[in-house]
Design a protein around this motif. Structure first.
Motif, mmCIF file in Angstrom:
data_model
loop_
_atom_site.group_PDB
_atom_site.id
_atom_site.type_symbol
_atom_site.label_atom_id
_atom_site.label_comp_id
_atom_site.label_asym_id
_atom_site.label_seq_id
_atom_site.Cartn_x
_atom_site.Cartn_y
_atom_site.Cartn_z
ATOM 1 N N ASP A 1 0.060 18.147 -61.625
ATOM 2 C CA ASP A 1 -0.671 17.636 -62.721
ATOM 3 C C ASP A 1 -0.263 16.183 -63.100
ATOM 4 O O ASP A 1 -1.169 15.565 -63.557
ATOM 5 C CB ASP A 1 -0.741 18.460 -63.993
ATOM 6 C CG ASP A 1 -1.189 19.800 -63.355
ATOM 7 O OD1 ASP A 1 -2.188 20.207 -62.883
ATOM 8 O OD2 ASP A 1 -0.571 21.063 -63.893
ATOM 9 N N ASP B 1 -11.351 21.314 -62.254
ATOM 10 C CA ASP B 1 -10.357 22.283 -61.509
ATOM 11 C C ASP B 1 -9.523 22.808 -62.512
ATOM 12 O O ASP B 1 -9.195 24.150 -62.528
ATOM 13 C CB ASP B 1 -9.366 21.435 -60.549
ATOM 14 C CG ASP B 1 -8.387 22.373 -60.140
ATOM 15 O OD1 ASP B 1 -8.585 23.334 -59.374
ATOM 16 O OD2 ASP B 1 -6.965 22.064 -60.156
ATOM 17 N N TRP B 2 -8.997 22.297 -63.683
ATOM 18 C CA TRP B 2 -8.446 22.683 -64.845
ATOM 19 C C TRP B 2 -9.363 23.537 -65.350
ATOM 20 O O TRP B 2 -8.974 24.789 -65.898
ATOM 21 C CB TRP B 2 -8.032 21.606 -65.680
ATOM 22 C CG TRP B 2 -6.738 20.949 -65.352
ATOM 23 C CD1 TRP B 2 -5.831 21.057 -64.204
ATOM 24 C CD2 TRP B 2 -6.239 19.555 -65.938
ATOM 25 N NE1 TRP B 2 -5.087 20.310 -64.017
ATOM 26 C CE2 TRP B 2 -4.952 19.383 -64.946
ATOM 27 C CE3 TRP B 2 -6.625 18.751 -67.008
ATOM 28 C CZ2 TRP B 2 -4.378 18.124 -65.512
ATOM 29 C CZ3 TRP B 2 -5.923 17.702 -67.267
ATOM 30 C CH2 TRP B 2 -4.678 17.521 -66.518
ATOM 31 N N THR C 1 -12.128 25.349 -64.614
ATOM 32 C CA THR C 1 -12.419 26.549 -63.564
ATOM 33 C C THR C 1 -11.029 27.334 -63.677
ATOM 34 O O THR C 1 -11.343 28.527 -63.347
ATOM 35 C CB THR C 1 -13.258 26.390 -62.371
ATOM 36 O OG1 THR C 1 -12.294 25.249 -61.575
ATOM 37 C CG2 THR C 1 -14.472 25.786 -62.706
ATOM 38 N N GLY C 2 -9.969 26.829 -63.554
ATOM 39 C CA GLY C 2 -8.724 27.498 -63.385
ATOM 40 C C GLY C 2 -8.445 28.180 -62.115
ATOM 41 O O GLY C 2 -7.606 29.090 -62.231
ATOM 42 N N GLU C 3 -9.216 28.079 -61.220
ATOM 43 C CA GLU C 3 -8.918 28.992 -59.864
ATOM 44 C C GLU C 3 -8.126 28.155 -58.930
ATOM 45 O O GLU C 3 -8.253 28.317 -57.854
ATOM 46 C CB GLU C 3 -10.358 29.228 -59.321
ATOM 47 C CG GLU C 3 -11.140 27.558 -59.064
ATOM 48 C CD GLU C 3 -12.016 27.624 -57.677
ATOM 49 O OE1 GLU C 3 -11.484 27.799 -56.685
ATOM 50 O OE2 GLU C 3 -13.146 26.955 -57.952
ATOM 51 N N SER C 4 -7.290 27.302 -59.833
ATOM 52 C CA SER C 4 -6.308 26.534 -58.953
ATOM 53 C C SER C 4 -5.181 27.587 -58.168
ATOM 54 O O SER C 4 -4.885 28.131 -58.551
ATOM 55 C CB SER C 4 -5.811 25.441 -59.496
ATOM 56 O OG SER C 4 -4.755 26.050 -60.467
ATOM 57 N N SER D 1 -1.774 27.711 -57.034
ATOM 58 C CA SER D 1 -0.453 27.084 -57.556
ATOM 59 C C SER D 1 0.020 25.975 -56.808
ATOM 60 O O SER D 1 0.305 25.930 -55.732
ATOM 61 C CB SER D 1 0.495 28.237 -57.648
ATOM 62 O OG SER D 1 1.495 27.765 -58.214
#
Ligand SMILES: NC(=O)C[C@H](N)C(=O)O
Length: 492
Positions: free
Chosen positions: A418, A480-481, A483-486, A488
């Protein structure tokens, strides 16, 4: 890791000149002096028809060509190297190579723009170009962006401490897993390191020997690269833990669901994390605020000679970056994390070679934090307290606040990805593309190059390209943040 000690030296010189100006000893104002110099250069050219060697400032540089290459390489190399294997895992080898070559070339072009602008007016600092191009607001913007970039760099270094120091302590205690004690908690450890080591160093009046840590950092990164190459031939894929235990492995499996797919080198791939690639690469190549101080200090400084220094440094770091990315990626494939060094803890917690690399990198980054802090404080002092003499209270309070702020940032940021992403998508494209492009268009006189001449149009397109990179990368990162499907990018 950076050549900021040089910048420091030049700022001292610059302040000295400013002081002389204030005291009325200077005769000319500083800019007038530089105009004279440019004029003198033109006359020389007119009279002889041949351009004689002339220094672009009134300062006679003493650093050799080789040493300047070394200094600029130090300025380029930093924490960015740890993110490259992750970037490659999200683009595939071919796309990564194309992007790496492109950013390296664009970075060299950007240095060309800076040198040419500086050559016209004889300026030795990035902020001064801003002043020349847009007056006080230009100087403020340049100083502000450099400040933001350095705060980002400081955070990335401290993040490495947060993710690596617990592993080092764990190894010394002979533990295979983190048993959760406070002394194995990265957040407590960065606070302790900040108070015990970084703050006292940041309170020194001058950098002194700390300036030399940059060469130490470069050696550590070479050691890191050699270990990455060596380890490639020692670590099997898939890792033992890839089917169980760590959260990142689980998350990774959501994206790559078969082991054979997982341990295969991809030549070309795109996923939600690909958005971080350009910011990571841009971050890794930033050295632009250091270019002019190094130019000023170069012996027999000519634009051509300095461009050669830049090209060689960029080429050398390009090779190091490429090797680290390829061997890091070919060791862990899809399991690689955004902080490469951290992934090795999943192989063998007690490995001595990796312990040594960790220790070396830790010492290097810890010592680099105060080195990066000095120019931030100087920029803040220039913005908020111009013309005020040195004062210990200001010196101490600014250092304390900066370190406090960076600690809070690093505690709450979940991954170094990040930091690379945000800084690489904002201040890095500004420093590499946007500012050099627009400064060039403004600074080169219309008589020399009309507004619609090819070099100026090119520079304007270059600035626009930076703007497009910035908006694109930021949008993808925010998506990306949200939708949170990142996958790790975890560094810890
Ligand atoms: N000098 C910087 O701003 C960052 C450096 N290029 C790095 O990779 O850490």
């Amino acid at each position: 890791m950076n050549g900021l000690n040089q910048a420091d030296h030049f700022d001292d010189l610059a302040s000295e000149m400013e002081l002389q100006k204030m005291n009325g000893h200077g005769g000319h104002s500083r800019d007038d002096g530089f105009d004279d110099l440019a004029e003198q250069e033109d006359n020389l050219l007119n009279k002889t028809g041949v351009k004689k060697e002339i220094h672009f400032t009134d300062f006679e540089g003493k650093t050799s060509f080789g040493m300047s290459v070394f200094n600029l390489s130090n300025a380029i190399m930093g924490s960015g190297i740890l993110g490259l294997a992750f970037a490659m895992s999200n683009t595939g080898i071919i796309l990564f190579l194309i992007l790496l070559v492109s950013i390296a070339l664009l970075s060299a072009y950007s240095i060309h723009l800076l040198l040419k602008s500086a050559g016209v007016v004889g300026i030795r600092a990035y902020e001064q170009l801003g002043l020349r191009a847009f007056g006080q607001p230009g100087k403020m913007i340049a100083a502000g962006i450099i400040t933001m970039h350095n705060i980002g760099a400081m955070s990335s270094y401290l993040f490495i401490v947060k993710s690596e120091l617990p592993l080092v302590i764990q190894t010394f205690l002979g533990k295979h897993v983190n048993t959760g004690e406070w002394f194995l908690n990265g957040n407590y450890l960065i606070i302790i390191v900040s108070i015990a080591i970084i703050l006292p160093l940041a309170l020194m009046k001058h950098l002194g020997y700390l300036g030399y840590t940059s060469s130490f950092s470069l050696s550590c990164m070479v050691f890191f690269l050699i270990s990455v190459i060596y380890k490639k031939f020692n670590i099997p894929c898939p890792l033992d833990d890839q089917t169980h235990n760590t959260t990142s492995a689980t998350a990774v499996h959501a994206v790559f669901n078969s082991t054979s797919d997982f341990c295969e080198a991809k030549l070309f791939t795109v996923n939600s994390q690909t958005a971080y690639t350009i910011p990571i690469l841009a971050f890794a190549f930033v050295c632009h605020p250091e270019v002019l101080p190094i130019y000023t200090e170069l012996r027999n400084a000519t634009k051509k000679r300095m461009q050669r220094v830049a090209n060689i440094s960029i080429l050398a770091m390009f090779v190091m970056y490429l090797l680290t990315a390829i061997f890091g990626y070919l060791t862990f494939y899809g399991a690689v994390e955004s902080e490469l060094l951290h992934v090795y803890s999943r192989v063998d917690q007690l490995d001595v070679l990796i312990l040594c690399v960790r220790l070396a990198v830790l010492v290097a980054v810890t010592l680099t934090v105060p080195v990066v802090l000095f120019p931030i404080r100087r920029a803040l002092l220039q913005i908020f307290f111009p013309d005020k003499p040195f004062h210990w209270a200001r010196h101490v309070v600014i250092a304390f606040c900066l370190i406090f702020m960076v600690n809070i940032l690093v505690i709450f940021v979940p991954s170094i990805r990040d930091i690379f992403g945000l800084i690489g998508a904002t201040s890095a494209p500004s420093l590499i593309f946007i500012l050099p492009g627009i400064f060039y268009v403004r600074i080169i006189p219309k008589e020399k190059e009309p507004l619609f001449s090819r070099p100026k149009i090119q520079a304007a397109v270059f600035a626009a390209l930076g703007f497009v990179f910035m908006v694109m990368s930021l949008s993808f990162i925010i998506i990306d943040w949200v939708t949170g499907e990142s996958r790790s990018g975890g560094g810890h």
